[in-house]
Design a protein around this motif. Sequence first.
Motif, short mmCIF file in Angstrom:
data_model
loop_
_atom_site.label_atom_id
_atom_site.label_comp_id
_atom_site.label_asym_id
_atom_site.label_seq_id
_atom_site.Cartn_x
_atom_site.Cartn_y
_atom_site.Cartn_z
N GLU A 136 0.84 -1.20 0.00
CA GLU A 136 0.00 0.00 0.00
C GLU A 136 0.87 1.26 0.00
OE1 GLU A 136 -3.89 -1.75 2.45
OE2 GLU A 136 -2.37 -0.54 3.48
N LEU A 137 1.93 1.25 0.79
CA LEU A 137 2.85 2.38 0.83
C LEU A 137 3.53 2.59 -0.52
CD1 LEU A 137 4.50 1.83 4.33
CD2 LEU A 137 2.88 3.63 3.71
N LYS A 138 3.92 1.49 -1.15
CA LYS A 138 4.55 1.60 -2.47
C LYS A 138 3.57 2.17 -3.49
CE LYS A 138 7.28 0.99 -6.01
NZ LYS A 138 6.39 1.69 -6.96
N ASN A 139 2.36 1.67 -3.51
CA ASN A 139 1.38 2.12 -4.50
C ASN A 139 0.95 3.56 -4.28
OD1 ASN A 139 1.41 -0.39 -5.78
ND2 ASN A 139 -0.23 -1.21 -4.51
N SER A 140 1.08 4.05 -3.04
CA SER A 140 0.71 5.43 -2.75
C SER A 140 1.89 6.39 -2.92
CB SER A 140 0.17 5.55 -1.32
OG SER A 140 1.20 5.29 -0.37
N GLY A 141 3.07 5.86 -3.26
CA GLY A 141 4.24 6.69 -3.45
C GLY A 141 5.01 7.01 -2.19
N ARG A 142 4.63 6.41 -1.07
CA ARG A 142 5.30 6.70 0.21
C ARG A 142 6.47 5.74 0.47
NH1 ARG A 142 0.62 6.78 4.49
NH2 ARG A 142 2.37 7.27 5.90
N SER A 143 6.67 4.79 -0.41
CA SER A 143 7.82 3.89 -0.35
C SER A 143 8.25 3.59 -1.78
CB SER A 143 7.47 2.59 0.38
OG SER A 143 8.56 1.69 0.34
N GLN A 144 9.49 3.23 -1.94
CA GLN A 144 10.01 2.93 -3.27
C GLN A 144 10.06 1.44 -3.57
OE1 GLN A 144 11.36 5.49 -5.74
NE2 GLN A 144 9.71 6.28 -4.47
N VAL A 145 9.72 0.60 -2.60
CA VAL A 145 9.90 -0.84 -2.77
C VAL A 145 8.65 -1.61 -2.38
CG1 VAL A 145 12.41 -0.75 -2.47
CG2 VAL A 145 10.93 -1.00 -0.47
N GLY A 193 18.43 9.23 -3.87
CA GLY A 193 17.18 9.34 -4.63
C GLY A 193 15.94 9.41 -3.77
N PHE A 194 15.95 8.75 -2.61
CA PHE A 194 14.77 8.72 -1.74
C PHE A 194 15.22 8.68 -0.29
CE2 PHE A 194 10.80 7.09 0.09
CZ PHE A 194 9.84 7.78 -0.67
N PRO A 195 15.91 9.75 0.18
CA PRO A 195 16.43 9.75 1.55
C PRO A 195 15.30 9.67 2.57
CG PRO A 195 16.64 11.93 0.57
CD PRO A 195 16.24 11.01 -0.54
N ASP A 196 15.56 8.94 3.66
CA ASP A 196 14.56 8.72 4.70
C ASP A 196 15.25 8.88 6.06
OD1 ASP A 196 12.46 7.96 6.24
OD2 ASP A 196 12.24 5.95 5.41
N PRO A 197 15.38 10.13 6.53
CA PRO A 197 16.18 10.40 7.74
C PRO A 197 15.67 9.71 8.99
CG PRO A 197 15.72 12.42 6.52
CD PRO A 197 14.85 11.37 5.93
N GLY A 198 14.41 9.31 9.04
CA GLY A 198 13.88 8.65 10.22
C GLY A 198 13.93 7.14 10.15
N HIS A 199 14.78 6.60 9.29
CA HIS A 199 14.82 5.15 9.05
C HIS A 199 16.21 4.60 9.37
CE1 HIS A 199 13.90 1.41 6.70
NE2 HIS A 199 15.20 1.46 6.46
N VAL A 200 16.24 3.44 10.03
CA VAL A 200 17.49 2.71 10.25
C VAL A 200 17.25 1.24 9.89
CG1 VAL A 200 18.41 4.24 12.03
CG2 VAL A 200 16.93 2.33 12.70
N ARG A 237 21.15 7.17 -15.31
CA ARG A 237 21.41 7.62 -13.93
C ARG A 237 21.63 6.42 -13.03
NH1 ARG A 237 16.18 11.06 -12.78
NH2 ARG A 237 15.29 9.17 -13.70
N LEU A 238 22.56 5.57 -13.42
CA LEU A 238 22.75 4.31 -12.71
C LEU A 238 23.22 4.50 -11.28
CD1 LEU A 238 24.26 1.99 -15.47
CD2 LEU A 238 21.93 2.07 -14.58
N ASN A 239 23.79 5.68 -10.97
CA ASN A 239 24.21 5.91 -9.58
C ASN A 239 23.00 5.92 -8.64
OD1 ASN A 239 23.49 8.45 -10.94
ND2 ASN A 239 23.99 9.42 -8.98
N LYS A 240 21.82 6.23 -9.18
CA LYS A 240 20.61 6.25 -8.36
C LYS A 240 20.02 4.87 -8.12
CE LYS A 240 18.89 10.94 -9.09
NZ LYS A 240 17.68 11.74 -9.38
N VAL A 241 20.43 3.91 -8.94
CA VAL A 241 19.84 2.56 -8.82
C VAL A 241 20.92 1.51 -8.61
CG1 VAL A 241 17.78 3.11 -10.15
CG2 VAL A 241 19.82 2.34 -11.35
N ARG A 242 22.03 1.92 -8.05
CA ARG A 242 23.14 0.98 -7.85
C ARG A 242 22.74 -0.19 -6.96
NH1 ARG A 242 29.02 3.30 -7.33
NH2 ARG A 242 28.53 3.52 -9.53
N ASP A 243 21.99 0.09 -5.90
CA ASP A 243 21.56 -0.98 -5.00
C ASP A 243 20.63 -1.95 -5.71
OD1 ASP A 243 23.06 0.09 -2.99
OD2 ASP A 243 21.37 0.91 -1.85
#
Length: 312
Positions: A136-145, A193-200, A237-243
């Motif tokens: 649900e988070l991915k489909n709403s754009g709140r997650s990338q995976v 590309g999608f920084p998430d400062p509140g995530h570990v 822009r492969l540096n953005k999708v290296r992982d």
Amino acid sequence: MRVLLFLCFLFLWLPVEAQIDSVRLTCLPQKIESLQAPDLLWMYRQRDTLPNHSASGDLNLVIDGQFAKLTDSTSLRYLASLRVDYPALDSIWLPVLRSEVFAFEVQKDSLKHRIGQMGWSMRFLQAVRNLKRQQELKNSGRSQVYLSFHNFNLAADVGLYVRRKYLRISPRYTRMGQEAKQLGMFWGGDFVGFPDPGHVQRFINSADLVSKFPALAFEFEKYRDHYQSIVYRNANRLNKVRDTKALLMTLDSLKVGKVCACQIAIMPKEITTTSDYALVEVNSTQNWVFIKPRQGNGYFYALGRWAFVPKK
């Protein structure tokens, strides 16, 4: 040590990437003399054999007219993952990941203690997350995976507070991230590309997790087309999708030599297969596999093995 390993990975990654980019993974038709029940589960999961990957429900596995039994724990986990739309991956894989989950809990406790010593208030907003919520988070754009470390209880979202007021954005998250990294965790503020400062999280990326626990490739394989589309869309822009590319390389490497269903459907000489259930049936004499989802038509494929071949 984990940081040192990451630096070594970056140093070696570019030449390996160039080598992998010169080949492609393909299913080469060949006579398969013997195969096991887990091979059938992998062919059912294979992205190009089913129109979609909804739950299989009851899944029958047949080898040369005999029902195949699953007895090893890894195959039983695969089956549990296939049978429902939103499997509880944190429970299914806990026996495999127990030491990592425990180590991550220790890291979280240490992080909370350190932040508390600074006079700040911190809470873990969410650690384990079910697969339905993740999608649900991915489909709403709140997650990338579609598949997250949260689904394996190997990630956590952090909230910082001042006088009981939640800080959505604050420089304090950078300091929190520094403390987390000193404890061996990986901080979402470093994401490209999608920084998430509140995530570990426990691992630097999915490729690292799958490399350490190859059985988990089965879960990531379901979303292969999603990962491939990310890489294709960011070809310049492969540096953005290296992982993401590292994950695909890892998945490909683990598939080499495994039995596969060759992509072009065939018509066997004799057809005796009928089923109202999801089914994977192999005829080793005629060297075909029949793959049918719970709902919809099934197709016959020639058996083969995965191999790297030069790109044309």
